[in-house]
Design an enzyme around this catalytic site. Structure first.
Site, PDB file in Angstrom:
ATOM      1  N   GLU A  65      10.268 -13.837  45.730  1.00 27.02           N
ATOM      2  CA  GLU A  65      10.228 -15.290  45.525  1.00 27.02           C
ATOM      3  C   GLU A  65      11.480 -15.990  46.060  1.00 27.02           C
ATOM      4  O   GLU A  65      11.394 -17.087  46.600  1.00 27.02           O
ATOM      5  CB  GLU A  65      10.092 -15.549  44.016  1.00 27.02           C
ATOM      6  CG  GLU A  65       9.683 -16.930  43.636  1.00 27.02           C
ATOM      7  CD  GLU A  65       9.390 -17.033  42.145  1.00 27.02           C
ATOM      8  OE1 GLU A  65       9.958 -17.934  41.515  1.00 27.02           O
ATOM      9  OE2 GLU A  65       8.604 -16.206  41.626  1.00 27.02           O
ATOM     10  N   ASP A  66      12.637 -15.355  45.916  1.00 26.43           N
ATOM     11  CA  ASP A  66      13.897 -16.043  46.192  1.00 26.43           C
ATOM     12  C   ASP A  66      14.749 -15.451  47.316  1.00 26.43           C
ATOM     13  O   ASP A  66      15.864 -15.931  47.551  1.00 26.43           O
ATOM     14  CB  ASP A  66      14.747 -16.078  44.916  1.00 26.43           C
ATOM     15  CG  ASP A  66      14.109 -16.915  43.825  1.00 26.43           C
ATOM     16  OD1 ASP A  66      13.294 -17.800  44.150  1.00 26.43           O
ATOM     17  OD2 ASP A  66      14.423 -16.691  42.640  1.00 26.43           O
TER      18      ASP A  66
END
Length: 179
Positions: A65-66
């Site tokens: 996600e990051d």
């Protein structure tokens, strides 16, 4: 678990490398890696979770996600089960924020037991962090709205881990948030 310790340390090292330049949004700009390590610690220490793959997924839960990490990379390095758990708890960043939040509520009920454990510990860590300090740019209203939204997610995770759920319920009670 001692034979699994090198595997867990390799997982932590991987996540630390991926998150090395990231910071939390708290006033101290805490290194981001504290969060996934803290989620794994909550699972192990407070939730009694000993499943190495769940603990690995907790450490890795924000990498796709990051960071530039892919699910294929996770699968190659840590196996299919770990990659699948991470995939279940990963938000689709191509969607608008409100839609992602709605999807978390809707998908929570359908996650595997392992993914539900990671979600519970992630919410517990984030809510405790919010109680400790308000992130940069957040108002008290936004923090309360996060608690209300988190309660909707946690409600759909009930029956996963009594110890973690009781700790979350206490946080919601302190904030006058119904679950």
């Amino acid at each position: 678990m001692s034979s699994e310790l090198p595997l867990l340390l390799e997982t932590i090292n991987f996540a630390a490398e991926k998150h090395r330049n990231q910071r939390r949004k708290d006033p101290d700009a805490t290194p981001y890696i504290n969060h996934p390590i803290g989620v794994a610690r909550i699972l192990s220490h407070e939730g009694g979770v000993t499943d190495i793959e769940v603990l690995q997924a907790a450490v890795l839960h924000d990498t796709v996600e990051d960071t530039d990490t892919t699910f294929e990379e996770l699968e190659a390095m840590f196996g299919n089960k770990v990659a699948k758990i991470v995939q279940e708890v990963t938000d689709d960043k191509t969607l608008p924020k409100q839609e992602r939040k709605l999807q978390q509520v809707e998908h929570a009920l359908h996650c595997s037991h392992q993914a539900k454990l990671v979600k519970l510990a992630d919410k517990l860590y984030n809510l405790r962090d919010l109680n400790r300090c308000t992130p940069e740019g957040w108002t008290a209203v936004r923090a309360q709205e996060y608690f209300v939204w988190a309660a909707q997610v946690v409600k759909r995770l009930r029956g996963t881990n009594t110890a973690l759920e009781e700790k979350l319920l206490q946080l919601f009670k302190e904030r006058d948030v119904d679950m």
